[in-house]
Design a protein around this motif. Structure first.
Motif, PDB file in Angstrom:
ATOM      1  N   THR A  22       0.701  -1.081   0.116  1.00 17.66           N
ATOM      2  CA  THR A  22       0.230   0.125   0.184  1.00 17.66           C
ATOM      3  C   THR A  22       0.765   1.234  -0.147  1.00 17.66           C
ATOM      4  OG1 THR A  22       0.050   0.116   2.354  1.00 17.66           O
ATOM      5  CG2 THR A  22      -1.943  -1.241   1.311  1.00 17.66           C
ATOM      6  N   ASN A  23       0.093   1.954  -0.633  1.00 18.33           N
ATOM      7  CA  ASN A  23       1.346   3.639  -0.797  1.00 18.33           C
ATOM      8  C   ASN A  23       0.573   4.809  -0.232  1.00 18.33           C
ATOM      9  OD1 ASN A  23      -0.611   3.722  -2.343  1.00 18.33           O
ATOM     10  ND2 ASN A  23       0.542   4.078  -4.234  1.00 18.33           N
ATOM     11  N   ASN A  24      -0.853   4.710   0.514  1.00 19.49           N
ATOM     12  CA  ASN A  24      -1.203   5.587   1.421  1.00 19.49           C
ATOM     13  C   ASN A  24      -2.632   4.973   2.482  1.00 19.49           C
ATOM     14  OD1 ASN A  24      -3.438   4.911  -0.473  1.00 19.49           O
ATOM     15  ND2 ASN A  24      -3.396   6.701  -1.624  1.00 19.49           N
ATOM     16  N   HIS A  25      -3.716   5.478   2.562  1.00 19.85           N
ATOM     17  CA  HIS A  25      -4.274   4.634   3.569  1.00 19.85           C
ATOM     18  C   HIS A  25      -5.466   4.071   2.583  1.00 19.85           C
ATOM     19  CE1 HIS A  25      -3.702   7.543   7.047  1.00 19.85           C
ATOM     20  NE2 HIS A  25      -3.813   8.510   6.393  1.00 19.85           N
ATOM     21  N   ASN A  26      -5.003   3.889   1.827  1.00 20.23           N
ATOM     22  CA  ASN A  26      -6.378   3.347   0.604  1.00 20.23           C
ATOM     23  C   ASN A  26      -5.762   2.234   0.531  1.00 20.23           C
ATOM     24  OD1 ASN A  26      -7.243   2.027  -1.468  1.00 20.23           O
ATOM     25  ND2 ASN A  26      -7.585   4.280  -2.882  1.00 20.23           N
ATOM     26  N   PRO A  27      -6.157   1.179   0.956  1.00 18.38           N
ATOM     27  CA  PRO A  27      -5.818  -0.593   0.881  1.00 18.38           C
ATOM     28  C   PRO A  27      -5.964  -1.457  -0.113  1.00 18.38           C
ATOM     29  CG  PRO A  27      -8.337  -0.302   0.785  1.00 18.38           C
ATOM     30  CD  PRO A  27      -8.067   0.651   1.261  1.00 18.38           C
ATOM     31  N   LEU A  28      -6.330  -0.619  -1.008  1.00 19.98           N
ATOM     32  CA  LEU A  28      -5.399  -1.225  -2.958  1.00 19.98           C
ATOM     33  C   LEU A  28      -3.793  -1.274  -2.788  1.00 19.98           C
ATOM     34  CD1 LEU A  28      -7.464   1.157  -5.306  1.00 19.98           C
ATOM     35  CD2 LEU A  28      -7.863  -1.757  -4.493  1.00 19.98           C
ATOM     36  N   ARG A  29      -2.799  -1.960  -3.328  1.00 17.15           N
ATOM     37  CA  ARG A  29      -1.124  -1.820  -3.607  1.00 17.15           C
ATOM     38  C   ARG A  29      -1.613  -2.017  -4.671  1.00 17.15           C
ATOM     39  NH1 ARG A  29      -1.058  -8.003  -0.760  1.00 17.15           N
ATOM     40  NH2 ARG A  29       1.054  -7.175  -0.660  1.00 17.15           N
ATOM     41  N   PHE A  30       0.312  -1.663  -4.625  1.00 19.65           N
ATOM     42  CA  PHE A  30       0.245  -1.427  -6.028  1.00 19.65           C
ATOM     43  C   PHE A  30       1.798  -1.601  -6.447  1.00 19.65           C
ATOM     44  CE2 PHE A  30      -2.861   2.408  -5.406  1.00 19.65           C
ATOM     45  CZ  PHE A  30      -3.251   1.928  -6.591  1.00 19.65           C
TER      46      PHE A  30
END
Length: 151
Positions: free
Chosen positions: A87-95
């Motif tokens: 993850t790269n922020n509060h969002n649970p999506l991963r990149f």
């Protein structure tokens, strides 16, 4: 001369029967579903598309699938060129994310003053509540030894 011609014809027919098995194998860039369909024995994805294509093997005779570059969404480390999916922020999506100079794959962590429930959520590795009634927040480390202490 007729027997020699028949023998030659028979040899040609036998050779032609042996060739089609090699011809059935697909070449580089042709669509495929399994490794055995390809001359290279390598059937893999080459883009974000789920369609697989025959690909060449690496110098070390490995069949590598296409991997996503940095910034693309992912669900697992092996989907990324960098082998780093976080993850790269509060969002649970991963990149897909680049590795550090020391080749570490570091997850994003909450900045100071963000709400937290455990130390590992915070960039500072310090999650404290100032009072029993107040919710815990990420706090900077303090003191000479940079410990996780309340102010």
């Amino acid at each position: 001369m007729a027997p020699a011609g028949r023998l030659l014809l028979l040899l040609l027919l036998l050779r032609m029967r042996a060739v089609p098995s090699a011809v059935l194998h697909k070449g580089i860039g042709e669509p495929c579903e399994e490794h055995r369909e390809c001359q290279s024995t390598c059937c893999t994805t080459s883009t974000l598309s789920p369609q697989k294509y025959c690909a060449s093997l690496t110098v070390f005779r490995k069949c590598l699938s296409w991997q996503k570059p940095e910034g693309y969404p992912c669900s697992d480390h092996n989907q990324c060129r960098s082998s780093c999916c976080v993850t790269n922020n509060h969002n649970p999506l991963r990149f897909c994310t680049p590795r550090t100079v020391f080749l570490q794959c570091l997850s994003w962590r909450k900045p100071n003053r963000d709400y937290c429930s455990e130390h590992r959520e915070c960039h500072s590795q310090c999650c404290l509540s100032l009072t029993e009634a107040a919710p815990a927040r990420c706090r900077p480390r303090t003191g000479v030894l940079a410990q996780c202490l309340p102010p």
